[in-house]
Design a protein around this motif. Structure first.
Motif, PDB file in Angstrom:
ATOM      1  N   LEU A 172       0.821  -1.208   0.000  1.00 45.13           N
ATOM      2  CA  LEU A 172       0.000   0.000   0.000  1.00 45.13           C
ATOM      3  C   LEU A 172       0.856   1.260   0.000  1.00 45.13           C
ATOM      4  N   GLY A 173       2.056   1.174   0.583  1.00 44.51           N
ATOM      5  CA  GLY A 173       2.981   2.307   0.511  1.00 44.51           C
ATOM      6  C   GLY A 173       3.322   2.613  -0.930  1.00 44.51           C
ATOM      7  N   ASP A 174       3.630   1.555  -1.682  1.00 39.97           N
ATOM      8  CA  ASP A 174       3.940   1.695  -3.109  1.00 39.97           C
ATOM      9  C   ASP A 174       2.774   2.353  -3.834  1.00 39.97           C
ATOM     10  N   LEU A 175       1.574   1.863  -3.591  1.00 43.99           N
ATOM     11  CA  LEU A 175       0.409   2.419  -4.283  1.00 43.99           C
ATOM     12  C   LEU A 175       0.189   3.875  -3.926  1.00 43.99           C
ATOM     13  N   MET A 176       0.355   4.210  -2.646  1.00 40.85           N
ATOM     14  CA  MET A 176       0.144   5.598  -2.222  1.00 40.85           C
ATOM     15  C   MET A 176       1.132   6.529  -2.899  1.00 40.85           C
ATOM     16  N   THR A 177       2.352   6.035  -3.143  1.00 43.11           N
ATOM     17  CA  THR A 177       3.332   6.862  -3.854  1.00 43.11           C
ATOM     18  C   THR A 177       2.766   7.292  -5.197  1.00 43.11           C
ATOM     19  N   TYR A 178       2.202   6.343  -5.911  1.00 43.83           N
ATOM     20  CA  TYR A 178       1.726   6.675  -7.246  1.00 43.83           C
ATOM     21  C   TYR A 178       0.427   7.453  -7.222  1.00 43.83           C
ATOM     22  N   ILE A 179      -0.375   7.223  -6.206  1.00 46.34           N
ATOM     23  CA  ILE A 179      -1.581   8.051  -6.069  1.00 46.34           C
ATOM     24  C   ILE A 179      -1.175   9.490  -5.786  1.00 46.34           C
ATOM     25  N   THR A 180      -0.142   9.663  -4.951  1.00 45.42           N
ATOM     26  CA  THR A 180       0.348  11.005  -4.672  1.00 45.42           C
ATOM     27  C   THR A 180       0.879  11.664  -5.942  1.00 45.42           C
ATOM     28  N   THR A 181       1.631  10.891  -6.739  1.00 45.87           N
ATOM     29  CA  THR A 181       2.126  11.438  -8.004  1.00 45.87           C
ATOM     30  C   THR A 181       0.957  11.890  -8.873  1.00 45.87           C
ATOM     31  N   SER A 182      -0.099  11.075  -8.927  1.00 46.75           N
ATOM     32  CA  SER A 182      -1.276  11.460  -9.700  1.00 46.75           C
ATOM     33  C   SER A 182      -1.855  12.766  -9.181  1.00 46.75           C
ATOM     34  N   LEU A 183      -1.897  12.900  -7.858  1.00 53.66           N
ATOM     35  CA  LEU A 183      -2.429  14.132  -7.270  1.00 53.66           C
ATOM     36  C   LEU A 183      -1.557  15.324  -7.635  1.00 53.66           C
ATOM     37  N   GLN A 184      -0.238  15.127  -7.548  1.00 57.02           N
ATOM     38  CA  GLN A 184       0.680  16.226  -7.866  1.00 57.02           C
ATOM     39  C   GLN A 184       0.478  16.701  -9.302  1.00 57.02           C
ATOM     40  N   LEU A 185       0.353  15.733 -10.210  1.00 62.65           N
ATOM     41  CA  LEU A 185       0.153  16.099 -11.606  1.00 62.65           C
ATOM     42  C   LEU A 185      -1.211  16.755 -11.807  1.00 62.65           C
ATOM     43  N   ALA A 186      -2.215  16.225 -11.106  1.00 64.86           N
ATOM     44  CA  ALA A 186      -3.563  16.775 -11.275  1.00 64.86           C
ATOM     45  C   ALA A 186      -3.640  18.209 -10.755  1.00 64.86           C
ATOM     46  N   LEU A 187      -2.914  18.491  -9.653  1.00 68.49           N
ATOM     47  CA  LEU A 187      -2.928  19.851  -9.121  1.00 68.49           C
ATOM     48  C   LEU A 187      -2.290  20.822 -10.103  1.00 68.49           C
TER      49      LEU A 187
END
Lengths: 260, 95
Positions: A172-187
């Motif tokens: 889940l740590g791995d997944l959260m990393t990529y979800i965060t990246t998605s958020l960063q790009l979306a912002l």
């Protein structure tokens, strides 16, 4: 404690000063985060870097024998970040490898270790970037490790077994990393109709779904390494208060005194 | 099951997870997710220009493969050295 909150507050204010007005992977490639956002994430990650350096210093000072284990945590992230693994969605991505270090040494140290891996890849592989180092470090070396560490503690506290805790934490740590990246790009790139949320779902569709089998693989690999460490390095793990022979409170290792 | 057996079984699962995509998607391109992200950014904001270029780019796919392989090798070397060292130390202590 109060001092930390004050400093944290100051940094948030500073970060907000750099925050751009709303306009409208794997890692974010070089130059693909607008300057304001790139700077913002650097400001956000800076305190974590300081914290990480201090954490590593403390660990090494309190027990020089743990230096090799620290090297292992860094090397593990180094290896896994280099593996381009195909996914069921038809594209490739990398696991992160930061889960192991986060569980062993706590999440703060990983901001440095993960940052080094990202720096190497940005300089020599044109993978990720220097301008995006702040953002990528935040997603991979701060958010990921914190989630991993938190999840590990939670599962252990709920009396989950070690392999289950390690697996869930790393995956889940791995997944959260990529979800965060998605958020960063979306912002940084909100969609014209739909805004940040629509963008985030789009990016998540690319990164996060591809990442699921990889995250599972990372979880499994981390469990494997943990099995080996539990077999051959019981002493170090005991020192880090990860393993303990009785369920009583274990003192020592780092500033936590509880069972980890 | 001994530790070794457990680990081999787990490794097998990882291998299957990595190999399965090739069977499920015979004709997929398997491009990196980073490239897809760049495409999506261009979709959302067609006029966006990256404002910074990488300091150095590997001149070809081969060189890039080499560097990734070198990274994996160095990391694995450290990990496996440490694990081997620890195993040896334990065996010596048990004697």
């Amino acid at each position: 404690m109060f001092r930390r909150i004050t400093i944290l507050g100051m940094y948030i204010v500073l970060a907000m000063a750099v925050l751009p007005q709303p306009a409208y992977a794997m890692h974010i490639a070089e130059g693909f985060l607008p300057f304001n956002w790139a700077a913002f994430w650097f400001v956000v990650v800076l305190p974590f870097w300081f914290w990480g350096l201090r954490s590593i210093q403390q660990t090494v000072k309190s027990n020089p024998g743990l230096k090799m284990l620290l090297g292992l945590a860094g090397a593990y992230a180094f290896v896994l970040s280099a593996l381009k693994i195909p996914s069921v969605t038809g594209s490739c991505s990398h696991p992160t490898g930061v889960g192991l270090g986060a569980i062993l040494f706590g999440p703060s140290a990983m901001s440095i270790l993960g940052g080094i891996v990202l720096l190497f890849q940005a300089l020599l592989l044109a993978h990720g970037g220097l301008s995006t180092l702040g953002a990528n470090t935040f997603s991979m070396a701060v958010v990921g490790p914190f989630v991993s560490y938190g999840l590990y503690r939670l599962v252990r506290r709920l009396n989950g077994s070690m392999p289950v805790a390690v697996f869930l934490a790393a995956t889940l740590g791995d997944l959260m990393t990529y979800i965060t990246t998605s958020l960063q790009l979306a912002l940084a790139f909100p969609a014209q109709p739909g805004g940040v949320l629509a963008s985030m779902l789009k990016f998540m569709g690319i990164f996060a779904v591809t990442q699921i089998p990889l995250a599972i693989s990372e979880g499994i690999l981390t469990v494997i390494v943990f099995n080996l460490l539990a077999t051959y390095n019981k002493n170090e793990l005991l020192e880090l208060s990860i393993l303990d022979d009785n369920k009583a409170l274990v003192v020592g290792g780092r500033n936590q005194q509880h069972i980890r | 099951m001994s530790t070794a057996q457990k680990n081999i079984f787990l490794l097998l699962i990882v291998f299957l997870l990595a190999a399965a995509p090739f069977f499920l998607h015979r004709s997929a391109e398997f491009a990196g997710a980073d490239d897809q992200a760049e495409d999506t950014i261009t979709q959302i904001r067609p006029d966006y220009e990256p404002w910074f270029k990488p300091v150095w780019e590997p001149p070809s796919g081969e060189v890039e493969s080499f560097l990734f392989a070198a990274q994996a090798a160095i990391g694995s070397g450290i990990v496996c050295y440490f694990l081997g060292y620890s195993k040896g130390k334990k065996q010596r202590e048990q004697k």
